[in-house]
Design a protein around this motif. Sequence first.
Motif, PDB file in Angstrom:
ATOM      1  N   GLN A 167      -8.693   0.970   5.059  1.00 45.73           N
ATOM      2  CA  GLN A 167      -8.558   2.411   5.321  1.00 45.73           C
ATOM      3  C   GLN A 167      -8.822   2.706   6.788  1.00 45.73           C
ATOM      4  N   ALA A 168      -9.895   2.084   7.321  1.00 48.38           N
ATOM      5  CA  ALA A 168     -10.274   2.314   8.727  1.00 48.38           C
ATOM      6  C   ALA A 168      -9.162   1.870   9.662  1.00 48.38           C
ATOM      7  N   LYS A 169      -8.462   0.790   9.223  1.00 48.36           N
ATOM      8  CA  LYS A 169      -7.361   0.262  10.030  1.00 48.36           C
ATOM      9  C   LYS A 169      -6.134   1.187   9.962  1.00 48.36           C
ATOM     10  N   GLY A 170      -6.143   2.114   8.992  1.00 47.73           N
ATOM     11  CA  GLY A 170      -4.968   2.975   8.790  1.00 47.73           C
ATOM     12  C   GLY A 170      -3.863   2.223   8.072  1.00 47.73           C
ATOM     13  N   ALA A 171      -4.268   1.344   7.123  1.00 46.97           N
ATOM     14  CA  ALA A 171      -3.296   0.493   6.414  1.00 46.97           C
ATOM     15  C   ALA A 171      -2.283   1.334   5.633  1.00 46.97           C
ATOM     16  N   SER A 172      -1.114   0.730   5.419  1.00 45.89           N
ATOM     17  CA  SER A 172      -0.055   1.425   4.671  1.00 45.89           C
ATOM     18  C   SER A 172      -0.427   1.478   3.187  1.00 45.89           C
ATOM     19  N   ARG A 173       0.257   2.358   2.453  1.00 44.67           N
ATOM     20  CA  ARG A 173       0.055   2.474   0.992  1.00 44.67           C
ATOM     21  C   ARG A 173       0.289   1.108   0.338  1.00 44.67           C
ATOM     22  N   GLU A 174       1.322   0.406   0.842  1.00 46.41           N
ATOM     23  CA  GLU A 174       1.681  -0.905   0.279  1.00 46.41           C
ATOM     24  C   GLU A 174       0.530  -1.910   0.433  1.00 46.41           C
ATOM     25  N   GLU A 175      -0.087  -1.923   1.626  1.00 45.35           N
ATOM     26  CA  GLU A 175      -1.216  -2.842   1.859  1.00 45.35           C
ATOM     27  C   GLU A 175      -2.388  -2.504   0.943  1.00 45.35           C
ATOM     28  N   ILE A 176      -2.646  -1.212   0.803  1.00 41.86           N
ATOM     29  CA  ILE A 176      -3.765  -0.774  -0.053  1.00 41.86           C
ATOM     30  C   ILE A 176      -3.459  -1.129  -1.516  1.00 41.86           C
ATOM     31  N   ASP A 177      -2.226  -0.841  -1.950  1.00 41.68           N
ATOM     32  CA  ASP A 177      -1.839  -1.161  -3.340  1.00 41.68           C
ATOM     33  C   ASP A 177      -1.968  -2.656  -3.598  1.00 41.68           C
ATOM     34  N   ASN A 178      -1.613  -3.443  -2.602  1.00 39.29           N
ATOM     35  CA  ASN A 178      -1.683  -4.893  -2.739  1.00 39.29           C
ATOM     36  C   ASN A 178      -3.125  -5.359  -2.928  1.00 39.29           C
ATOM     37  N   LEU A 179      -4.042  -4.722  -2.196  1.00 37.03           N
ATOM     38  CA  LEU A 179      -5.464  -5.060  -2.331  1.00 37.03           C
ATOM     39  C   LEU A 179      -5.980  -4.661  -3.721  1.00 37.03           C
ATOM     40  N   LEU A 180      -5.440  -3.551  -4.226  1.00 41.01           N
ATOM     41  CA  LEU A 180      -5.931  -3.031  -5.515  1.00 41.01           C
ATOM     42  C   LEU A 180      -5.348  -3.781  -6.723  1.00 41.01           C
ATOM     43  N   LYS A 181      -4.273  -4.563  -6.468  1.00 43.91           N
ATOM     44  CA  LYS A 181      -3.561  -5.216  -7.577  1.00 43.91           C
ATOM     45  C   LYS A 181      -4.461  -5.968  -8.563  1.00 43.91           C
ATOM     46  N   PRO A 182      -5.406  -6.781  -8.096  1.00 46.51           N
ATOM     47  CA  PRO A 182      -6.235  -7.503  -9.074  1.00 46.51           C
ATOM     48  C   PRO A 182      -7.146  -6.592  -9.909  1.00 46.51           C
ATOM     49  N   SER A 183      -7.238  -5.336  -9.582  1.00 39.62           N
ATOM     50  CA  SER A 183      -7.985  -4.332 -10.364  1.00 39.62           C
ATOM     51  C   SER A 183      -9.340  -4.815 -10.878  1.00 39.62           C
ATOM     52  N   PRO A 184     -10.259  -5.178  -9.985  1.00 40.51           N
ATOM     53  CA  PRO A 184     -11.551  -5.688 -10.470  1.00 40.51           C
ATOM     54  C   PRO A 184     -12.267  -4.715 -11.404  1.00 40.51           C
ATOM     55  N   GLY A 185     -12.107  -3.424 -11.156  1.00 40.38           N
ATOM     56  CA  GLY A 185     -12.759  -2.435 -12.028  1.00 40.38           C
ATOM     57  C   GLY A 185     -12.280  -2.542 -13.464  1.00 40.38           C
ATOM     58  N   VAL A 186     -10.984  -2.807 -13.633  1.00 47.07           N
ATOM     59  CA  VAL A 186     -10.428  -2.945 -14.982  1.00 47.07           C
ATOM     60  C   VAL A 186     -10.769  -4.330 -15.552  1.00 47.07           C
ATOM     61  N   GLN A 187     -10.834  -5.342 -14.658  1.00 51.43           N
ATOM     62  CA  GLN A 187     -11.244  -6.673 -15.132  1.00 51.43           C
ATOM     63  C   GLN A 187     -12.641  -6.618 -15.760  1.00 51.43           C
ATOM     64  N   ASN A 188     -13.520  -5.800 -15.174  1.00 46.65           N
ATOM     65  CA  ASN A 188     -14.868  -5.655 -15.744  1.00 46.65           C
ATOM     66  C   ASN A 188     -14.797  -5.176 -17.188  1.00 46.65           C
ATOM     67  N   ILE A 189     -13.942  -4.183 -17.395  1.00 45.51           N
ATOM     68  CA  ILE A 189     -13.794  -3.606 -18.747  1.00 45.51           C
ATOM     69  C   ILE A 189     -13.196  -4.641 -19.696  1.00 45.51           C
ATOM     70  N   ALA A 190     -12.243  -5.433 -19.165  1.00 43.65           N
ATOM     71  CA  ALA A 190     -11.599  -6.448 -20.004  1.00 43.65           C
ATOM     72  C   ALA A 190     -12.624  -7.498 -20.455  1.00 43.65           C
ATOM     73  N   ALA A 191     -13.544  -7.849 -19.546  1.00 43.13           N
ATOM     74  CA  ALA A 191     -14.579  -8.828 -19.905  1.00 43.13           C
ATOM     75  C   ALA A 191     -15.454  -8.268 -21.028  1.00 43.13           C
ATOM     76  N   ALA A 192     -15.798  -6.983 -20.904  1.00 39.65           N
ATOM     77  CA  ALA A 192     -16.627  -6.350 -21.941  1.00 39.65           C
ATOM     78  C   ALA A 192     -15.857  -6.259 -23.266  1.00 39.65           C
ATOM     79  N   MET A 193     -14.566  -5.955 -23.164  1.00 41.94           N
ATOM     80  CA  MET A 193     -13.727  -5.865 -24.370  1.00 41.94           C
ATOM     81  C   MET A 193     -13.688  -7.207 -25.095  1.00 41.94           C
ATOM     82  N   GLU A 194     -13.508  -8.277 -24.338  1.00 45.50           N
ATOM     83  CA  GLU A 194     -13.414  -9.593 -24.986  1.00 45.50           C
ATOM     84  C   GLU A 194     -14.740  -9.950 -25.661  1.00 45.50           C
TER      85      GLU A 194
END
Length: 212
Positions: free
Chosen positions: A116-143
């Motif tokens: 964000q500080a670098k002023g990254a593009s939406r694409e760069e930010i989306d790419n970083l968010l792809k692995p979705s660690p927040g959702v992975q946490n929920i998936a671990a709890a679900m399993e």
Amino acid sequence: MTNLDFIYKRKSVRKFTDEVISNEAIKTLIQAATQAPSGKNLQNWHFIVIKDKQKINQIAKIVEKKNDALASYLDNEDEKKKLTKFLKYHTIFKNAPVLILVYAGSYIPAGYKALQAKGASREEIDNLLKPSPGVQNIAAAMENLQLASAQMGYGTCWMTGPLYAKEEITEYIGFEKDGYFLAAMTPIGVPVDEDIKSPPRKPVEDVLTIIE
Ligand SMILES: Cc1cc2nc3c(=O)[nH]c(=O)nc-3n(C[C@H](O)[C@H](O)[C@H](O)COP(=O)(O)O)c2cc1C
């Protein structure tokens, strides 16, 4: 050989008896779910346990209504039929004695603020968010929840199909927690059938690469 029977015991269960599940058993299961690992130990999960059969049925009706509305937007008859056909898989919880809604809170991945500080593009930010660690946490709890349930003789079915109605469901139950959204749900109950088979898996060779 390590005994991994507890893994193979879990199957998706879609038909349940009326047998009631005690709050004590539910607490044991949620406790097991919260033993899951989570990034930064954030534990960004919240479990809503619904035992009121009328409310469970009402949630199924909300999903049916949303499915109808979505189908009406489609001109393509095959796509329309497909969405309508899958409705039954989005409401399999309606005869369960318990429905658990699993909410995920937001999770800021490492590097996000720097981009964000670098002023990254939406694409760069989306790419970083792809692995979705927040959702992975929920998936671990679900399993964990699913494996623990199977060990205790209960059936579950991990569900995301009905989530096109996640806002409507959240509004209906009146749950509010800043940044949290409905990420998954599962019915829990005693299975009607004892001998449920899981669909076949891809051969391990097809999904495994070992680099030596
Ligand atoms: C993220 C996720 C979402 C799923 N959503 C649904 C669903 O909406 N409805 C349903 O009937 N099953 C759903 N399932 C269950 C899968 O169909 C099931 O896990 C898969 O077919 C393998 O069968 P098994 O669980 O018996 O091994 C979902 C499973 C996962 C992991």
